[in-house]
Scaffold this motif. Structure first.
Motif, PDB file in Angstrom:
ATOM      1  N   ALA A  99      40.786  34.736  44.055  1.00  0.00           N
ATOM      2  CA  ALA A  99      39.787  34.825  42.996  1.00  0.00           C
ATOM      3  C   ALA A  99      39.708  36.261  42.514  1.00  0.00           C
ATOM      4  O   ALA A  99      40.110  37.186  43.215  1.00  0.00           O
ATOM      5  N   THR A 100      39.155  36.429  41.301  1.00  0.00           N
ATOM      6  CA  THR A 100      38.985  37.767  40.760  1.00  0.00           C
ATOM      7  C   THR A 100      37.766  37.807  39.859  1.00  0.00           C
ATOM      8  O   THR A 100      37.339  36.779  39.312  1.00  0.00           O
ATOM      9  N   ILE A 101      37.203  38.997  39.719  1.00  0.00           N
ATOM     10  CA  ILE A 101      36.023  39.188  38.896  1.00  0.00           C
ATOM     11  C   ILE A 101      36.132  40.551  38.225  1.00  0.00           C
ATOM     12  O   ILE A 101      36.592  41.523  38.839  1.00  0.00           O
ATOM     13  N   THR A 102      35.713  40.610  36.962  1.00  0.00           N
ATOM     14  CA  THR A 102      35.706  41.895  36.293  1.00  0.00           C
ATOM     15  C   THR A 102      34.573  42.767  36.842  1.00  0.00           C
ATOM     16  O   THR A 102      33.610  42.260  37.418  1.00  0.00           O
ATOM     17  N   TRP A 103      34.716  44.062  36.645  1.00  0.00           N
ATOM     18  CA  TRP A 103      33.726  44.995  37.183  1.00  0.00           C
ATOM     19  C   TRP A 103      32.336  44.721  36.622  1.00  0.00           C
ATOM     20  O   TRP A 103      31.337  44.904  37.316  1.00  0.00           O
ATOM     21  N   SER A 104      32.278  44.269  35.403  1.00  0.00           N
ATOM     22  CA  SER A 104      30.988  43.941  34.799  1.00  0.00           C
ATOM     23  C   SER A 104      30.427  42.631  35.332  1.00  0.00           C
ATOM     24  O   SER A 104      29.241  42.337  35.155  1.00  0.00           O
ATOM     25  N   GLY A 105      31.283  41.840  35.937  1.00  0.00           N
ATOM     26  CA  GLY A 105      30.861  40.533  36.432  1.00  0.00           C
ATOM     27  C   GLY A 105      30.893  39.447  35.378  1.00  0.00           C
ATOM     28  O   GLY A 105      30.502  38.315  35.643  1.00  0.00           O
ATOM     29  N   SER A 106      31.371  39.772  34.190  1.00  0.00           N
ATOM     30  CA  SER A 106      31.298  38.823  33.089  1.00  0.00           C
ATOM     31  C   SER A 106      32.403  37.765  33.136  1.00  0.00           C
ATOM     32  O   SER A 106      32.250  36.680  32.562  1.00  0.00           O
TER      33      SER A 106
END
Length: 125
Positions: A48-55
């Motif tokens: 899984a992955t997530i952008t630093w902003s969490g968006s």
């Protein structure tokens, strides 16, 4: 940039665990944090992955609907909530960070420049 993964352990099939990844250092340009895993005798695979902003988030098909990635921007900590665990989820789990932008989703090992030491998750049948 330093990453520290924690939270692994031994759990029974159907159980749950929450992994944490503390990100520190020169993190101003961090774009995304990803989780990967490597089972014995197998290649490392994307989880899984997530952008630093969490968006934005993205999941491997094998964990979709069971795992949830999130982050706490205040503490620069990323989480991987793992529910309904299966024996095939047994692996060493790694978190990694990607600086600057990239083509989403970032699901290849080479997309990430910094890696933490892994944490072992064992799911017993």
């Amino acid at each position: 940039v330093q990453l520290q993964a924690s939270g692994g352990g031994l759990v029974q099939t159907g159980g749950y665990l929450r992994l944490s990844c503390a990100v520190s250092g020169r993190i101003d340009s961090t774009y995304a944090v990803g989780w990967f895993r490597q089972a014995p005798g197998r290649e490392r695979e994307f989880v899984a992955t997530i952008t630093w902003s969490g968006s934005l988030t993205y999941y491997a098909d094998s964990v979709k609907g069971r795992f949830a990635i999130s982050r706490d921007t205040a503490s620069n900590t990323d989480y991987l909530q793992m529910d309904s665990l299966k024996p095939e989820d047994t692996a060493v789990y790694y978190c990694a960070a990607r600086m600057s932008g990239g083509t989403w989703p970032l699901r290849k090992s080479y997309d990430y420049e910094y890696w933490g030491r892994g944490t072992l998750v064992t799911v017993s049948s």
